[in-house]
Design an enzyme around this catalytic site. Structure first.
Site, PDB file in Angstrom:
ATOM      1  N   GLU A  33       8.153   7.937   4.171  1.00 47.95           N
ATOM      2  CA  GLU A  33       7.414   7.561   2.968  1.00 47.95           C
ATOM      3  C   GLU A  33       8.326   6.925   1.921  1.00 47.95           C
ATOM      4  O   GLU A  33       7.938   5.962   1.249  1.00 47.95           O
ATOM      5  CB  GLU A  33       6.706   8.787   2.377  1.00 47.95           C
ATOM      6  N   TYR A 116       1.751   9.912  -5.082  1.00 46.72           N
ATOM      7  CA  TYR A 116       1.402   9.407  -3.762  1.00 46.72           C
ATOM      8  C   TYR A 116       2.214  10.089  -2.661  1.00 46.72           C
ATOM      9  O   TYR A 116       1.667  10.578  -1.669  1.00 46.72           O
ATOM     10  CB  TYR A 116       1.598   7.887  -3.680  1.00 46.72           C
ATOM     11  N   ASP A 134      -2.580   4.593  -2.709  1.00 44.63           N
ATOM     12  CA  ASP A 134      -1.573   3.537  -2.722  1.00 44.63           C
ATOM     13  C   ASP A 134      -2.285   2.194  -2.795  1.00 44.63           C
ATOM     14  O   ASP A 134      -3.504   2.127  -3.007  1.00 44.63           O
ATOM     15  CB  ASP A 134      -0.657   3.638  -1.493  1.00 44.63           C
TER      16      ASP A 134
END
Length: 347
Positions: A33, A116, A134
């Protein structure tokens, strides 16, 4: 069929095979991520593989030198991500004894982890129903529900987060979050979305009202500034040069570069040799100089354009701390500097 169930079914049939989708290890998910923030999957995946190979556990990453982490990160840009990655690895390894935070709330305590990323890790690894939002999710929701609130406004961020939270599948938050992101990436694309084959096309507001290319709405970006960078590439007869760590805060903090003179306009050749900055390095020592590039190299960043020149200075002996030219590639640098080194010394 429900919005979330439709997406999960679509995901089971269309998801791309990615290495981080074959694990629930929070270290690996977190790593993926962070790398994929501001980075396309095709560019990010080799970096993910390299990090997993070199640092297979969070202890390995925590025990690395920051310069090693930055060197492995080189080329991805947004280097604060790498610095935060390393800092968080040390925090988990040393303060949490290697036990990765397992809730959205605790994940937010990691440096470089925002809403997020915390939502993604919490849902994928720990099945916590925390909705991700996102760029892909903004696009899907704004089109499907016909929302024209700007996605980069405070009101928009709150509105879309609240909507995403009401839609998440509480029984399967992991697949749902990954499904809506994947759906935005390969089905509901920014340009030329595949509306004809979309399982949501009958009830999509943007499609019914012919607003696909109008949504999502985004406020205009802030003005891009222009800066003029002049790098001093000093070369001694014993094949040494001056290479420095950039210590002050900024995108290239802790990366290495040649001595840098920033000016508010282009530096003319006539003004170069007598510039106080040059004197501060070389004093009265005689030297020869030339321009590597007569035309500026324009390096474009998200918030500024750097008009860059490399000034080649040939000198018998350098008066201050120097390194061997042969060792330049050992140091972490920006792509601007890395490309110059490749072209000038190896070209």
């Amino acid at each position: 069929m429900d919005f979330n169930k439709t997406l999960i079914i679509w995901y089971s049939e269309h998801k791309r095979d990615m290495p981080w989708r074959n694990t629930k290890n929070p270290y690996y998910i977190w790593l993926s991520e962070i790398i994929l923030q501001q980075t396309q999957i095709t560019q990010g995946q080799p970096y993910y593989n390299a990090f997993i190979s070199k640092y297979p556990t969070i202890f390995d990453l925590a025990n690395a030198q920051e310069s090693e982490v930055l060197k492995l990160w080189q080329g991805l840009g947004y280097y604060s991500r790498a610095r935060n990655l390393h800092a968080s690895a040390k925090y988990v390894a040393n303060e949490l004894e290697g036990v990765f935070p397992n809730t959205y709330k605790d994940l937010l305590k990691l440096k470089g982890v925002g809403d997020y990323t915390a939502s993604a890790i919490a849902s994928i690894c720990f099945n916590e129903p925390t909705a991700v939002v996102d760029g892909n999710v903004y696009r899907v929701l704004s089109r499907y529900f016909g929302i024209d609130t700007p996605i980069n406004s405070t009101k928009g961020m709150k509105e879309f987060k609240a909507l995403a939270t009401t839609l998440i599948d509480h029984q399967n938050p992991s697949d749902y979050n990954q499904a809506i992101m994947e759906f935005g990436a390969i089905q509901c694309k920014p340009r030329n979305p595949n509306c004809n084959t979309c399982p949501l096309n009958v009830s999509c507001v943007a499609l019914q009202k012919d607003r696909i290319h109008e949504l999502p709405v985004k406020l205009k970006k802030t003005k891009v500034s222009t800066k003029y960078f002049n790098f001093l590439v000093m070369l001694s007869t014993d094949k040494k040069t001056v290479f420095q760590k950039r210590t002050h805060k900024g995108i290239w903090q802790n990366l290495y570069q040649f001595p840098l003179l920033e000016t508010d306009k282009k530096l003319k050749i006539a003004d170069f040799k007598k510039h106080p900055f040059i004197e501060s390095y070389l004093g009265n020592i005689p030297f020869e100089f030339s321009l590597y590039n007569n035309q500026d190299i324009v390096h474009k960043l998200s918030h500024q354009h750097l008009h860059t020149k490399f000034w080649i200075i040939e000198i018998d002996k350098l008066p201050q701390k120097s390194i061997a030219i042969a060792d330049l590639k050992r140091y972490p640098t920006s792509m601007l500097i890395s490309n110059f080194i490749d072209e000038f010394f190896d070209g």
